[in-house]
Design a protein around this motif. Sequence first.
Motif, PDB file in Angstrom:
ATOM      1  N   GLU A   1      -2.119  -4.888   6.816  1.00  0.00           N
ATOM      2  CA  GLU A   1      -1.999  -4.970   5.362  1.00  0.00           C
ATOM      3  C   GLU A   1      -1.731  -6.413   4.947  1.00  0.00           C
ATOM      4  O   GLU A   1      -0.955  -7.110   5.604  1.00  0.00           O
ATOM      5  CB  GLU A   1      -0.869  -4.077   4.875  1.00  0.00           C
ATOM      6  CG  GLU A   1      -0.654  -4.115   3.376  1.00  0.00           C
ATOM      7  CD  GLU A   1       0.413  -3.136   2.901  1.00  0.00           C
ATOM      8  OE1 GLU A   1       0.767  -3.199   1.718  1.00  0.00           O
ATOM      9  OE2 GLU A   1       0.883  -2.325   3.725  1.00  0.00           O
ATOM     10  N   PRO A   2      -2.334  -6.868   3.852  1.00  0.00           N
ATOM     11  CA  PRO A   2      -2.032  -8.222   3.364  1.00  0.00           C
ATOM     12  C   PRO A   2      -0.543  -8.356   3.049  1.00  0.00           C
ATOM     13  O   PRO A   2       0.103  -7.396   2.616  1.00  0.00           O
ATOM     14  CB  PRO A   2      -2.881  -8.338   2.093  1.00  0.00           C
ATOM     15  CG  PRO A   2      -3.948  -7.318   2.241  1.00  0.00           C
ATOM     16  CD  PRO A   2      -3.344  -6.194   3.023  1.00  0.00           C
TER      17      PRO A   2
ATOM     18  N   LYS B   1     -10.368  -2.995   2.804  1.00  0.00           N
ATOM     19  CA  LYS B   1     -10.065  -4.415   3.010  1.00  0.00           C
ATOM     20  C   LYS B   1     -11.267  -5.136   3.619  1.00  0.00           C
ATOM     21  O   LYS B   1     -11.616  -6.253   3.202  1.00  0.00           O
ATOM     22  CB  LYS B   1      -8.839  -4.570   3.907  1.00  0.00           C
ATOM     23  CG  LYS B   1      -8.448  -6.026   4.152  1.00  0.00           C
ATOM     24  CD  LYS B   1      -7.257  -6.119   5.093  1.00  0.00           C
ATOM     25  CE  LYS B   1      -6.967  -7.569   5.465  1.00  0.00           C
ATOM     26  NZ  LYS B   1      -5.869  -7.687   6.453  1.00  0.00           N
ATOM     27  N   TRP B   2     -11.947  -4.514   4.585  1.00  0.00           N
ATOM     28  CA  TRP B   2     -13.134  -5.137   5.182  1.00  0.00           C
ATOM     29  C   TRP B   2     -14.214  -5.331   4.122  1.00  0.00           C
ATOM     30  O   TRP B   2     -14.841  -6.394   4.055  1.00  0.00           O
ATOM     31  CB  TRP B   2     -13.673  -4.268   6.308  1.00  0.00           C
ATOM     32  CG  TRP B   2     -14.772  -4.934   7.095  1.00  0.00           C
ATOM     33  CD1 TRP B   2     -14.640  -5.623   8.267  1.00  0.00           C
ATOM     34  CD2 TRP B   2     -16.173  -5.005   6.747  1.00  0.00           C
ATOM     35  NE1 TRP B   2     -15.859  -6.115   8.676  1.00  0.00           N
ATOM     36  CE2 TRP B   2     -16.827  -5.752   7.762  1.00  0.00           C
ATOM     37  CE3 TRP B   2     -16.930  -4.526   5.691  1.00  0.00           C
ATOM     38  CZ2 TRP B   2     -18.195  -6.024   7.735  1.00  0.00           C
ATOM     39  CZ3 TRP B   2     -18.296  -4.795   5.645  1.00  0.00           C
ATOM     40  CH2 TRP B   2     -18.919  -5.527   6.666  1.00  0.00           C
TER      41      TRP B   2
ATOM     42  N   ALA C   1      -7.968   0.124   5.491  1.00  0.00           N
ATOM     43  CA  ALA C   1      -8.555  -0.906   6.351  1.00  0.00           C
ATOM     44  C   ALA C   1     -10.040  -1.078   6.058  1.00  0.00           C
ATOM     45  O   ALA C   1     -10.566  -2.211   6.058  1.00  0.00           O
ATOM     46  CB  ALA C   1      -8.343  -0.543   7.817  1.00  0.00           C
TER      47      ALA C   1
ATOM     48  N   SER D   1      -3.440 -12.837  -0.939  1.00  0.00           N
ATOM     49  CA  SER D   1      -4.395 -12.327   0.032  1.00  0.00           C
ATOM     50  C   SER D   1      -5.348 -11.296  -0.572  1.00  0.00           C
ATOM     51  O   SER D   1      -4.945 -10.440  -1.367  1.00  0.00           O
ATOM     52  CB  SER D   1      -3.656 -11.678   1.203  1.00  0.00           C
ATOM     53  OG  SER D   1      -2.783 -12.600   1.823  1.00  0.00           O
TER      54      SER D   1
ATOM     55  N   TRP E   1       0.828  -1.205   0.000  1.00  0.00           N
ATOM     56  CA  TRP E   1       0.000   0.000   0.000  1.00  0.00           C
ATOM     57  C   TRP E   1       0.866   1.260   0.000  1.00  0.00           C
ATOM     58  O   TRP E   1       0.468   2.291  -0.528  1.00  0.00           O
ATOM     59  CB  TRP E   1      -0.914   0.009   1.223  1.00  0.00           C
ATOM     60  CG  TRP E   1      -1.995  -1.038   1.191  1.00  0.00           C
ATOM     61  CD1 TRP E   1      -2.411  -1.779   0.115  1.00  0.00           C
ATOM     62  CD2 TRP E   1      -2.816  -1.448   2.296  1.00  0.00           C
ATOM     63  NE1 TRP E   1      -3.431  -2.628   0.476  1.00  0.00           N
ATOM     64  CE2 TRP E   1      -3.692  -2.450   1.804  1.00  0.00           C
ATOM     65  CE3 TRP E   1      -2.887  -1.081   3.633  1.00  0.00           C
ATOM     66  CZ2 TRP E   1      -4.645  -3.074   2.623  1.00  0.00           C
ATOM     67  CZ3 TRP E   1      -3.818  -1.702   4.451  1.00  0.00           C
ATOM     68  CH2 TRP E   1      -4.695  -2.689   3.942  1.00  0.00           C
TER      69      TRP E   1
ATOM     70  N   LEU F   1     -13.412  -8.300   1.931  1.00  0.00           N
ATOM     71  CA  LEU F   1     -13.590  -9.590   2.615  1.00  0.00           C
ATOM     72  C   LEU F   1     -15.057  -9.940   2.829  1.00  0.00           C
ATOM     73  O   LEU F   1     -15.419 -11.112   2.880  1.00  0.00           O
ATOM     74  CB  LEU F   1     -12.861  -9.562   3.960  1.00  0.00           C
ATOM     75  CG  LEU F   1     -11.336  -9.585   3.907  1.00  0.00           C
ATOM     76  CD1 LEU F   1     -10.753  -9.291   5.286  1.00  0.00           C
ATOM     77  CD2 LEU F   1     -10.829 -10.923   3.387  1.00  0.00           C
TER      78      LEU F   1
ATOM     79  N   ILE G   1      -7.127  -3.584  -6.747  1.00  0.00           N
ATOM     80  CA  ILE G   1      -6.980  -4.231  -5.445  1.00  0.00           C
ATOM     81  C   ILE G   1      -7.716  -5.562  -5.483  1.00  0.00           C
ATOM     82  O   ILE G   1      -8.832  -5.655  -6.005  1.00  0.00           O
ATOM     83  CB  ILE G   1      -7.485  -3.312  -4.309  1.00  0.00           C
ATOM     84  CG1 ILE G   1      -7.040  -3.850  -2.948  1.00  0.00           C
ATOM     85  CG2 ILE G   1      -8.991  -3.101  -4.380  1.00  0.00           C
ATOM     86  CD1 ILE G   1      -7.131  -2.816  -1.834  1.00  0.00           C
TER      87      ILE G   1
ATOM     88  N   GLY H   1      -7.218  -7.956  -0.763  1.00  0.00           N
ATOM     89  CA  GLY H   1      -6.758  -6.640  -0.348  1.00  0.00           C
ATOM     90  C   GLY H   1      -5.360  -6.298  -0.818  1.00  0.00           C
ATOM     91  O   GLY H   1      -4.870  -5.196  -0.564  1.00  0.00           O
ATOM     92  N   ARG H   2      -4.711  -7.222  -1.525  1.00  0.00           N
ATOM     93  CA  ARG H   2      -3.372  -6.948  -2.044  1.00  0.00           C
ATOM     94  C   ARG H   2      -3.478  -5.972  -3.208  1.00  0.00           C
ATOM     95  O   ARG H   2      -4.287  -6.144  -4.113  1.00  0.00           O
ATOM     96  CB  ARG H   2      -2.736  -8.255  -2.516  1.00  0.00           C
ATOM     97  CG  ARG H   2      -1.236  -8.158  -2.671  1.00  0.00           C
ATOM     98  CD  ARG H   2      -0.550  -8.162  -1.329  1.00  0.00           C
ATOM     99  NE  ARG H   2       0.899  -8.096  -1.494  1.00  0.00           N
ATOM    100  CZ  ARG H   2       1.660  -7.163  -0.934  1.00  0.00           C
ATOM    101  NH1 ARG H   2       1.128  -6.239  -0.180  1.00  0.00           N
ATOM    102  NH2 ARG H   2       2.948  -7.164  -1.117  1.00  0.00           N
TER     103      ARG H   2
END
Length: 464
Positions: free
Chosen positions: A200-201, A121-122, A118, A287, A105, A125, A305, A289-290
Amino acid sequence: MLHKQGRALFRIAGVMLASSLMVGGALATGASAAEPSSSGTTAKLLGGLKFRGPIQVNNDKQPIQGGVFRLLPSTETDENKHLLAYCIDLRNDTLKDATYREADWSATSLHNKAKEAAQIKWILLHSFPNLTVPQLQAEAKAAPTVADLTGLTDDDAAAGTQAAIWHFSDGVTATPLDEEAKKLTKYLIDSVAGINAGSEPSWTISLDGTAAGKSGALLGPITVKSTAAKVKLRLDDAGKQAGVTITDKDGKVITEAASGQQIFAKTPAGAPAGQAKIFAEATTEISVGRAFLGEKDGKHSQTLILAGTKPVPASASAPVNWAPTGPIPAVSAKVDCAQGAVVVTAANNGDQDFTFTLSGQTVTVPPGGTKSVPVKVAEDTAYDITVTGPNGFKQQFKGVLNCKTDTASSPTPKAPSASPTGPVLANTGGGGQTPLLAGIAGALVLAGAAAVFTLRRRGRHSRA
């Protein structure tokens, strides 16, 4: 210029890329902060969007299509084995067949957005496609921010998720036109309101550290990091021919290593000066969020992303440099978006000073010392940093710096054209402009042999 005391020359070329013209619309192009390392997973951007829907961005005249991109890992030929990703770089183009590389990032426009990263990323997921639509509907119904997503389709889910991501990555108001997609966007934004930070991933594979020093010594350490439990290790042909071996901390020859393990290189005692590379390879999970930075022909393709995980081929390399005497440099470089620079780090594992000229500065690294020099690079500018030193030492770092979030005054990007059998063409930027009609012209500015540093900023875009 090189002499017996080991004076090294850093030759740096700045590449100025001319803007591409949108007739009757706006100027449109971009550039990326490509990580100047060979770590991780690489992939090719396939044409069009797999799932998509119309989204209104701010007060732009027309809605745009936003949704899920397809990235094909570099060793794959079957397009069905693609990865899925969203855009976090709204106002830049995507370029069909662009090469994408995973990145931290810190090398993207998320570098100063820890909270937003963050939250994104949530969302990734807990939304589509990491969750199927039925799974997403069930989770939303049971969530504290209860949402009834009955009637949501895959296309609705992609548009709703992309709109929520743009809210955090680009700071825009993005509203899907479909009512179900609009409900999803609101649910996702409401759900992350209390999230302020997150991890972070990690890299699929990276090799951290340097291996440089006197012939016969144990050179290192280099730390292996991977989402795989173990990675395979090998040397390039130059290393094999020179009799180099890869070892553990006790000097035992190894062909694989665990994540977190330190590895070393060893040459025969008295071996003449030389260079080699260590490679680490594995097929491993990447992962959610990478970040992925894209580039084609020195031009940026909008940053993506990762939205779903699967096993992918990944690799990393680390240089090895040895000599019986004299300065023995170990040089690395890393994009640092906080500084708007490529930070060049030079270590000297020899027994004489290592002196080099960089950006008008003369820097001397004593034996056993390390110095870092931030090389300022203008936003949206390609860089090409070649480092030369004693005994034929040479390392090159190339990329295109794009660390900032473009504003609403930037042009409408375009998505990559789809193949005849692929998804339809879809716009993935904002602004509602006319199609791109003119191509990109390029200009190359090269630094001379006197270590002149030249970096020119790409012309910014304006609306016609």
